[in-house]
Design an enzyme around this catalytic site. Structure first.
Site, PDB file in Angstrom:
ATOM      1  N   MET A 272       9.935  18.158  -2.020  1.00 17.36           N
ATOM      2  CA  MET A 272       9.538  16.650  -1.953  1.00 17.36           C
ATOM      3  C   MET A 272       9.512  16.302  -3.496  1.00 17.36           C
ATOM      4  SD  MET A 272       9.147  13.445  -0.744  1.00 17.36           S
ATOM      5  CE  MET A 272       9.152  12.647  -2.385  1.00 17.36           C
ATOM      6  N   HIS A 306      16.399  19.924  -9.197  1.00 21.40           N
ATOM      7  CA  HIS A 306      16.411  18.282  -7.829  1.00 21.40           C
ATOM      8  C   HIS A 306      14.968  17.490  -8.229  1.00 21.40           C
ATOM      9  CE1 HIS A 306      18.434  15.982  -4.707  1.00 21.40           C
ATOM     10  NE2 HIS A 306      17.431  15.609  -4.645  1.00 21.40           N
ATOM     11  N   GLU A 307      14.441  18.591  -7.870  1.00 18.41           N
ATOM     12  CA  GLU A 307      12.819  17.993  -7.987  1.00 18.41           C
ATOM     13  C   GLU A 307      12.346  17.051  -8.672  1.00 18.41           C
ATOM     14  OE1 GLU A 307      13.045  16.463  -4.503  1.00 18.41           O
ATOM     15  OE2 GLU A 307      13.458  18.499  -3.710  1.00 18.41           O
ATOM     16  N   HIS A 310      14.444  14.476 -10.012  1.00 18.64           N
ATOM     17  CA  HIS A 310      13.675  13.114  -9.489  1.00 18.64           C
ATOM     18  C   HIS A 310      12.941  12.320  -9.820  1.00 18.64           C
ATOM     19  CE1 HIS A 310      16.257  12.643  -6.073  1.00 18.64           C
ATOM     20  NE2 HIS A 310      15.491  13.456  -5.403  1.00 18.64           N
TER      21      HIS A 310
HETATM   22  N1  BES Z   1      13.049  13.584  -1.621  1.00 12.65           N
HETATM   23  C1  BES Z   1      13.541  14.765  -1.256  1.00 12.65           C
HETATM   24  C2  BES Z   1      13.138  15.393  -0.143  1.00 12.65           C
HETATM   25  C3  BES Z   1      12.840  14.186   1.510  1.00 12.65           C
HETATM   26  C4  BES Z   1      13.988  14.234   2.162  1.00 12.65           C
HETATM   27  C5  BES Z   1      11.725  13.933   2.036  1.00 12.65           C
HETATM   28  C6  BES Z   1      13.850  13.019   3.858  1.00 12.65           C
HETATM   29  C7  BES Z   1      11.524  13.228   3.192  1.00 12.65           C
HETATM   30  C8  BES Z   1      12.466  12.677   4.106  1.00 12.65           C
HETATM   31  C9  BES Z   1      14.373  15.592  -1.696  1.00 12.65           C
HETATM   32  O1  BES Z   1      14.305  14.545  -2.981  1.00 12.65           O
HETATM   33  C10 BES Z   1      15.230  16.259  -1.509  1.00 12.65           C
HETATM   34  O2  BES Z   1      16.176  15.629  -1.649  1.00 12.65           O
HETATM   35  N2  BES Z   1      15.842  17.513  -1.301  1.00 12.65           N
HETATM   36  C11 BES Z   1      16.264  18.105  -0.025  1.00 12.65           C
HETATM   37  C12 BES Z   1      16.643  19.290  -0.970  1.00 12.65           C
HETATM   38  C13 BES Z   1      18.051  18.984  -1.982  1.00 12.65           C
HETATM   39  C14 BES Z   1      17.863  20.405  -2.967  1.00 12.65           C
HETATM   40  C15 BES Z   1      18.982  18.170  -1.988  1.00 12.65           C
HETATM   41  C16 BES Z   1      15.738  18.601   1.199  1.00 12.65           C
HETATM   42  O3  BES Z   1      14.480  19.059   1.690  1.00 12.65           O
HETATM   43  O4  BES Z   1      16.284  19.062   1.596  1.00 12.65           O
HETATM   44 ZN    ZN Z   2      16.332  14.589  -3.478  1.00 13.56          ZN
END
Ligand code: BES
Ligand code: ZN
Length: 902
Positions: A272, A306-307, A310
């Site tokens: 996150m 990725h994070e 963001h």
């Molecule tokens: N913003 C998300 C994390 C998230 C997702 C928080 C759903 C709450 C609910 C984060 O940036 C994200 O997308 N994480 C992915 C991994 C990413 C490399 C695609 C994940 O957690 O699967």
């Molecule tokens: Zn994301």
């Protein structure tokens, strides 16, 4: 944004069209936490003002599972009421002057099994606020278009929680009475509540100071539990590479003095992007060569990237409402994919990464787009936003961004990004705002010319199909390709409008095998080897001149659009592409088409698929040629030699008999194992040594191919009865100096069902009993292994009774239950329905603990309507049993109700 919550009644759908701006703005938030696992006290002091653009109305603050103790307005007690979960204030000062609102609440982190809001993991405190978790910490306007400046003071026992972290900069800290201490953090950027974070606990950090291109100094930190510090080097390297890449490719610099990553072993998702304080699942941080595989290393690199990315695409510019989720997620997945590709030294490694990404899209997103949860990249409605963190929002969203880049060029797209930041930095915006920026920066591009049609990618669900056929006129030396596009109806969208589809193509001489020069009949004068055709109508054609031999078309190179391409290739044409296509994606794709064709024929016609030989000699010879090819790299060979998954095969069929598919694919594996045995022996010995461990693409590829070879050699041994290769595999398992080689050897023994698997599994468990992430692999391997005669389900039940199993830990629950229900179709779809009974029991059980995890599991039966009998009726009955539970979460309710709807 409409937020209807009616106590415990059924949740209403929220519609994109109902968006309204907030009636109040929150300018500043000053939060004080007295952290205690059983009862944490939260004092929330805000300054608010009425939004002059919205009619005067009461303030409705979101809250969930909070104990409210006090509400003060401008320091005075005030009247308030509760409406469901919302705190409603009706007598606020009139006018648009700011006023102070102070709210005091308590919550119980130790009881928080949903892992949303403030929770405890391994005696430390963590938060997870996206999408709507901040309301479980304090009453707030918990929506992304309310952006505020945050100050946070943390107080806790100093011995138990020596590290106290929140977003931004540490401005003060010190001791308090009774062995407690405090830390005060100020975030210099305004942010939506979903980006708030705090962490408190006994943690240690790897630290790195860097100087940016712009000359600014920053402190990077990776926090983990003591004892895990030796597993943080790769995450730190990935973070440094991410900072450098975003500066170099997009001119985006780190905007904070300090950037922190913290790992926790209890986490619903992967990671996150909280501002300046990313919180990660340990799975995507911790790695050393003894505990992590090459795939883990690659995942860590891309998730850290990725994070971090963001920070600009998501945090500096955020989403106006959750329907715009792909604005940040699709764009950021695109960015992390590009990052991983740009880090590849070799062009072949870039191609391998692209193939891997497309494989995810086609095995996970295409089924979603054809099933009951189909939704546009920008959905029109939802019941539970947590259910919309989907492969459609993420992976298809990334493909939509990629097409924008294809239509504007790499440099043009970067210009578009710059314009996007010029226009919207610091704001909460929409997918339209993004697409308009990219188009406006490239006024002469196909994207700008076709923008309204292009945006159908955002509004229409379903996977388009492109049917193509070719006509060669030998006398005129012309070759014409005819295209037509269509898209099947999805729920609520009976008719689709044509999409804008960029089709990158080339021609390969059917006799010479050479790439042919392309002169488009009415196109630009210059010839090239690739041609980008943009189709925007239902039908389109293109003619190439000076074509001196009959060509084989190589269409959709690099997978230039997320569509299904139907072209009636002959086997000979596919073999030509497999041997000669200069585009690595289509070269791989030709092999997949051949294998798929054999699988589908055999599934349709075989009397006894367990004894079938679906693959013909031409295919096997072609695979041998790839395997022994002098210049192709190992990672690419491994991808070509990998058969299409059972899930991907199932997607090509109208009626799915999972056991037939499983049997046919197993028969194909056995054929490859025996027919190529000598070649696998060669491949193993040629690739078994990779030198001192490095997780780079080239040596990873060698390990992957050596692992594949061992797998096939152990499988061949089940036929010959010769124990030489299983014995060698056990030795490699014991001697391995890295987890990739060790795990591949273990997997070869387990998946061939050899008797040596049991002692190897026992030894593996004993070696790694204190390494949670390695135990997850141990569980997942057994729950996901190839079924022969129904042995997997009883093994899964035993694994759930193992002392190391823990349903409350999402990683552990996934390693057993998801590996079986979602990743092992041959084991899960049983004629006695026992797999579905197990699934229903687990969905119900998990829903009482963690609805988000339960809802993901609930999706394992999404495609039940495609199943043949007796699977179909049994799956329906299992879904109905879950749906009949009165007190389901909204999360699971939405998934099973949609699955059962007509
Ligand atoms: N913003 C998300 C994390 C998230 C997702 C928080 C759903 C709450 C609910 C984060 O940036 C994200 O997308 N994480 C992915 C991994 C990413 C490399 C695609 C994940 O957690 O699967
Ligand atoms: Zn994301």
């Amino acid at each position: 944004m409409l937020q209807i919550r009616e106590g415990s009644g059924p949740a209403a759908a929220i519609h994109r069209g109902d968006y309204t701006a907030p009636a109040y703005w929150i300018d500043t938030v000053d939060l004080s936490f007295d952290l205690d696992p059983a009862k944490t006290r939260v004092l929330n002091k805000m300054t608010l003002r009425r939004n002059p653009d919205v009619a005067a109305q009461p303030l409705r603050l979101d809250g969930e599972e909070l104990n409210l103790a006090r509400v003060l307005v401008n320091g005075q007690g005030t009247s308030f009421k509760m409406d469901g979960d919302q705190l409603v204030l009706e007598n606020l000062p009139e006018g648009t002057e700011p006023f102070a609102l102070e709210i005091f609440t308590t919550c119980a982190p130790v009881k928080n099994t949903k892992l949303m809001g403030l929770y405890v993991s391994n005696d430390s405190f963590f938060t997870q606020c996206e999408a709507e978790g901040f309301r479980r910490i304090t009453y707030f306007l918990d929506r992304p278009d309310v952006m505020a400046m945050y100050t946070v003071t943390l107080r806790a026992d100093k011995a138990k929680y020596p590290v106290l972290l929140s977003n931004g900069n540490l401005v003060d800290s010190g001791a308090l009475d009774d062995g407690r201490h405090f830390a005060k953090w100020v975030d210099p950027h305004k942010k939506p509540s979903y980006l708030f974070a705090l962490v408190a606990g006994l943690l240690v950090a790897r630290e790195q100071r860097i100087t940016s291109r712009a000359g600014k100094d920053h402190l990077l930190q990776v926090f983990v539990r003591p004892g895990d510090l030796d597993k943080t080097e790769h995450a730190m390297n990935s973070l440094m590479a991410s900072v450098a890449w975003d500066e170099a490719r997009f001119g985006l610099s780190l905007d904070l003095e300090r950037f922190m990553i913290v790992a926790t072993s209890d986490f619903n998702m992967g990671a996150m992007e909280n501002k300046g304080l990313n919180i990660f699942n340990t799975k995507y941080v911790l790695a050393n060569q003894a505990t992590a595989t090459d795939v883990d290393y690659a995942n860590i690199e891309s998730v850290v990237g990725h994070e971090y990315f963001h920070n600009w695409t998501g945090n500096r510019i955020t989403c106006r409402d959750w329907f715009q989720l792909s604005l940040k997620e699709g764009l950021t997945v695109f960015r992390d994919q590009e990052f991983s590709q740009d880090l590849c030294a070799e062009p072949s490694a870039r191609a391998v990464k692209r193939i891997e990404d497309v494989r995810v899209l086609r095995t996970a997103q295409f089924p979603e787009d054809a099933g009951p949860m189909a939704h546009p990249v920008r959905p029109d409605s939802y019941i539970e936003i947590n259910n919309f963190y989907t492969v459609t929002i993420y992976e298809k969203g990334a493909e939509v961004v990629r097409m924008m880049q294809t239509l504007t060029s790499r440099a043009g797209f970067a210009k578009g990004m710059t314009l996007y930041f010029e226009r919207f930095d610091g704001q909460a915006v929409t997918c339209d705002d993004f697409a308009q920026s990219i188009a406006d920066a490239n006024p002469d591009s196909a994207l700008a010319n076709l923008l309204p049609q292009f945006k159908r990618w955002y509004s229409q669900a379903g996977t388009p199909r492109v049917a193509a056929r070719g006509e060669y006129d030998a006398a005129a030396q012309t070759y014409t390709l005819h295209f037509s596009q269509s898209c099947a109806p999805t729920s609520g969208q009976p008719a689709k409008q044509p999409y804008v589809i960029p089709i990158l193509l080339g021609l390969v001489g059917s006799s010479s095998g050479q790439a042919l020069s392309l002169h488009a009949q009415h196109g630009p004068g210059e010839a090239s080897l690739n041609y980008l055709l943009v189709i925007a109508q239902e039908h389109a054609s293109i003619t190439f001149t000076h074509i001196q031999e009959e060509p084989v078309p190589s269409i959709l190179r690099g997978f230039s659009a997320p569509v299904v391409l139907d072209f009636d290739y002959t086997d000979a044409q596919l073999l030509t592409l497999l041997a000669n296509d200069p585009d690595p994606f289509n070269r791989w794709e030709a092999g997949q088409r051949l294998a798929l064709r054999s699988a589908i024929n055999c599934i349709a016609t075989s009397e006894d698929p367990t004894r079938a030989t679906p693959l013909n000699d031409a295919y096997i010879d072609a695979m041998r040629a790839v395997l022994r090819h002098p210049t192709l790299d190992a990672a690419f060979k491994e991808l070509v030699l990998a058969l299409p998954s059972e899930t991907y095969i199932a997607e090509q069929l109208d009626v799915v008999d999972p056991q037939r598919i499983h049997a046919v694919r197993e028969a194909m594996r056995l054929q490859l194992a025996t027919a190529l045995q000598a070649d696998w022996e060669w491949a193993f010995s040629a690739h078994e040594h990779t030198g001192a461990y490095q997780p780079d693409p080239v040596s990873s590829g060698r390990r992957a191919l050596a692992g594949m070879a061992l797998n096939f050699l152990c499988l061949a041994a089940t036929q010959t009865g010769d124990d030489i290769w299983p014995g060698k595999t056990l030795q490699r398992f014991k001697d391995a100096s890295n987890m990739t080689d060790r795990f591949n050897a273990l997997q070869a023994l387990v998946s061939s069902g050899h008797a040596l698997a049991a002692p190897a599994l026992a030894r593996f468990h004993a070696l790694f009993k204190d390494e949670a992430l390695v135990l997850d692999k141990w569980f997942a391997l057994q729950a996901g292994t190839s079924d022969r005669g129904g042995q997997v389900l009883p093994a899964v039940r035993q694994l759930m009774a193992h002392p190391d199993f823990n349903l409350r830990n999402p990683n552990r629950a996934r390693s057993v239950i998801f590996s079986y229900c979602s990743a092992n179709p041959g084991g899960f779809h049983r004629t006695d329905a026992a797999g579905y009974v197990f699934w229903a029991d687990r969905v119900i059980e998990l829903d009482g603990i963690n609805p988000q995890v339960a809802a993901r599991l609930a999706r394992a039966l999404d495609r039940w309507k495609k199943l043949a009998e007796p699977y179909r009726s049994a799956a329906q009955a299992a879904l109905q049993r879950v749906a009949a539970k009165a007190d389901l979460s909204n999360d699971v309710r939405e998934v099973v109700d949609r699955a059962l709807a007509d």
